[in-house]
Design a protein around this motif. Structure first.
Motif, PDB file in Angstrom:
ATOM      1  N   VAL A  48      -2.310   2.807   5.163  1.00 11.47           N
ATOM      2  CA  VAL A  48      -1.271   1.779   5.322  1.00 11.47           C
ATOM      3  C   VAL A  48      -1.553   0.980   6.600  1.00 11.47           C
ATOM      4  O   VAL A  48      -1.760   1.567   7.663  1.00 11.47           O
ATOM      5  CB  VAL A  48       0.137   2.414   5.363  1.00 11.47           C
ATOM      6  N   PRO A  49      -1.619  -0.368   6.492  1.00 12.67           N
ATOM      7  CA  PRO A  49      -1.985  -1.163   7.675  1.00 12.67           C
ATOM      8  C   PRO A  49      -0.905  -1.160   8.772  1.00 12.67           C
ATOM      9  O   PRO A  49      -0.090  -2.065   8.885  1.00 12.67           O
ATOM     10  CB  PRO A  49      -2.227  -2.569   7.120  1.00 12.67           C
ATOM     11  N   GLN A 104      -2.199   9.996   3.249  1.00  8.56           N
ATOM     12  CA  GLN A 104      -2.562   8.696   2.692  1.00  8.56           C
ATOM     13  C   GLN A 104      -1.989   7.558   3.543  1.00  8.56           C
ATOM     14  O   GLN A 104      -2.629   6.536   3.756  1.00  8.56           O
ATOM     15  CB  GLN A 104      -2.047   8.565   1.248  1.00  8.56           C
ATOM     16  N   THR A 105      -0.758   7.747   4.019  1.00  2.94           N
ATOM     17  CA  THR A 105      -0.119   6.718   4.843  1.00  2.94           C
ATOM     18  C   THR A 105      -0.904   6.507   6.135  1.00  2.94           C
ATOM     19  O   THR A 105      -1.214   5.379   6.520  1.00  2.94           O
ATOM     20  CB  THR A 105       1.342   7.103   5.158  1.00  2.94           C
ATOM     21  N   LYS A 106      -1.240   7.626   6.784  1.00  2.47           N
ATOM     22  CA  LYS A 106      -1.989   7.515   8.047  1.00  2.47           C
ATOM     23  C   LYS A 106      -3.356   6.865   7.832  1.00  2.47           C
ATOM     24  O   LYS A 106      -3.843   6.139   8.689  1.00  2.47           O
ATOM     25  CB  LYS A 106      -2.176   8.905   8.672  1.00  2.47           C
ATOM     26  N   ALA A 107      -3.968   7.128   6.672  1.00  5.38           N
ATOM     27  CA  ALA A 107      -5.334   6.644   6.454  1.00  5.38           C
ATOM     28  C   ALA A 107      -5.412   5.220   5.919  1.00  5.38           C
ATOM     29  O   ALA A 107      -6.393   4.528   6.160  1.00  5.38           O
ATOM     30  CB  ALA A 107      -6.061   7.594   5.501  1.00  5.38           C
ATOM     31  N   VAL A 158       0.850  -1.202   0.000  1.00  3.83           N
ATOM     32  CA  VAL A 158       0.000   0.000   0.000  1.00  3.83           C
ATOM     33  C   VAL A 158       0.887   1.254   0.000  1.00  3.83           C
ATOM     34  O   VAL A 158       0.619   2.214  -0.731  1.00  3.83           O
ATOM     35  CB  VAL A 158      -0.947  -0.009   1.228  1.00  3.83           C
ATOM     36  N   GLY A 159       1.956   1.234   0.807  1.00  2.27           N
ATOM     37  CA  GLY A 159       2.847   2.395   0.911  1.00  2.27           C
ATOM     38  C   GLY A 159       3.506   2.728  -0.420  1.00  2.27           C
ATOM     39  O   GLY A 159       3.564   3.895  -0.830  1.00  2.27           O
ATOM     40  N   ASN A 160       3.990   1.696  -1.116  1.00  2.00           N
ATOM     41  CA  ASN A 160       4.631   1.956  -2.408  1.00  2.00           C
ATOM     42  C   ASN A 160       3.626   2.445  -3.448  1.00  2.00           C
ATOM     43  O   ASN A 160       3.979   3.239  -4.323  1.00  2.00           O
ATOM     44  CB  ASN A 160       5.384   0.717  -2.896  1.00  2.00           C
TER      45      ASN A 160
END
Lengths: 259, 142
Positions: free
Chosen positions: B122-123, B117-120, B62-64
């Motif tokens: 990425v698991p 986006q990362t905070k929302a 997800v991060g990438n």
């Protein structure tokens, strides 16, 4: 169980066209079939059921009327019309059709439909139709509370009186593999469910991720949150209606809270 | 590139990854472990440490995808993000984001986008450990 290699589809002729089975030469015998379907209830309906137990007894009274009584009537009416619904199902006169609705340990519903006839052909389709339509009626009567009702595990329990009697064992769908899966919880779900991976038995390979999740929610007394929780299967994102197989690793991810 | 680290984040190394001669601007963000819980409706609680947990494979996936989306969406030259997992003390860097671009506006916008986006999505989850001995998983913020 070994596959029966000499079994063929009875409603397909030698030219691969659809056809009715000619039963003119078959003897008239007394026949019985019992089918079962399971209705997994979401928390809102379980609460209504619980309330009903406390006050009026075993019945939910929805805006449309008594849920179980209506489902029983609908199931019987449907069983009588089975041959109109299923193309090559013979019309037959039902001697009896009895529908019983029970609540299991998880507060889900078990609907049994037993059909009897004296005829040349079996009544399993009538029993399956009766159980199915009773389940659909429960859905219709309760959908104002929640649409998250799952109709599952519709199956024939037993039939007798025909050429081949049948009795299922207690494992539904036992001709298919049943199995054990591992369930992992992440983030705060560890405090709701379990810190350790959980071993969970699936009855058959038509068990969906959602069915397992709803069962876990029911046994852990927590509200299902299929809108915010993401299921993962064998380390990949999955869909709630994906089916599980033996040795699958299922995981549940709560909403991300990093950063 | 998006990475997960169970050791102290090596900021100099990450900065080199986004360094390039065509860029005229560089924006970075550091998320730190603060010494108190700041939920609006409950009294502040003194925080001793945080435990971050990730589903590593899916977090990287997800991060990438977020980094790739930022490269498409903004006029930037390079971007990278690293998130810590494991036990973190007050003051530790939990997340580092760096973006380089020809001009500053795109770098600022892309940096904030990657963070949000990362905070929302990425698991990754955090469990706060308080001075009073209690602990609690931090709920996702809308």
């Amino acid at each position: 169980m070994k596959p029966d290699t000499d079994k063929t589809l009875s409603h397909i002729d030698q030219h691969n066209n659809p056809s009715m089975v000619d039963v003119s030469d078959k003897p008239i015998t007394s026949r019985t079939a019992t089918a079962q379907t399971k209705v997994l209830l979401p928390a809102a309906v379980k609460a209504a059921l619980h309330q009903a137990h406390a006050s009026e007894g075993f019945e939910i009274n929805s805006k449309k009327g008594p849920v179980f009584q209506t489902a029983i009537i609908a199931g019987v009416m449907a069983a009588k019309q089975t041959h109109e619904l299923i193309p090559f199902c013979h019309p037959l006169a039902l001697d009896n059709c009895k529908i019983v609705i029970n609540v299991d340990n998880n507060q889900d519903l078990i609907i049994n439909c037993e059909c009897k006839t004296s005829g040349k052909t079996g009544v399993e389709m009538e029993a399956l139709t009766g159980a199915s339509v009773a389940a659909l009626t429960i859905y219709d009567m309760c959908k104002a509370l929640s649409h998250n009702i799952l109709i599952t595990e519709t199956r024939l329990l037993a039939k007798s009186g025909g050429r081949a009697d049948f009795s299922s064992d207690q494992t539904p769908g036992s001709e298919q593999a049943s199995g054990q899966i591992t369930i992992e919880f992440y983030g705060q779900l560890q405090s709701t469910f379990s810190q350790q991976p959980l071993q969970y038995k699936i009855p058959n390979n038509t068990t969906s991720i959602e069915a397992v999740y709803l069962d876990l929610c029911a046994t852990h007394n927590c509200t299902a949150a299929t809108a915010t929780i993401k299921p993962i299967l064998n380390d990949n994102f999955a869909q709630w209606n994906d089916l599980l197989n033996d040795r699958d690793v299922l995981g549940f991810l709560p909403p991300a809270a990093g950063g | 590139m998006f990475s997960i680290s169970n050791k102290s984040i090596d900021i100099n190394n990450l900065k080199q990854q986004v360094d390039n001669p065509q860029s005229g601007g560089f924006v970075s963000f550091e998320g730190w472990v603060r010494n108190h819980n700041c939920t609006a409706d409950t009294p502040r609680k003194a925080v001793l440490e945080l435990h971050y947990e990730a589903h590593e494979k899916l977090a990287l996936q997800v991060g990438n995808a977020i980094i790739d989306a930022a490269m498409q969406k903004f006029d930037i030259n390079a971007a990278c993000c690293c998130h810590r997992v494991g036990r973190l003390q007050v003051g530790d860097v939990a997340i580092w984001i760096g973006v380089s671009a020809d001009h500053r506006q795109a770098a600022f916008a892309a940096c904030e986008y990657i963070l949000n986006q990362t905070k929302a999505t990425v698991p990754i989850w955090k469990n706060e450990f308080y001075r009073d001995g209690e602990s609690g998983w931090v709920e996702a913020k809308p």
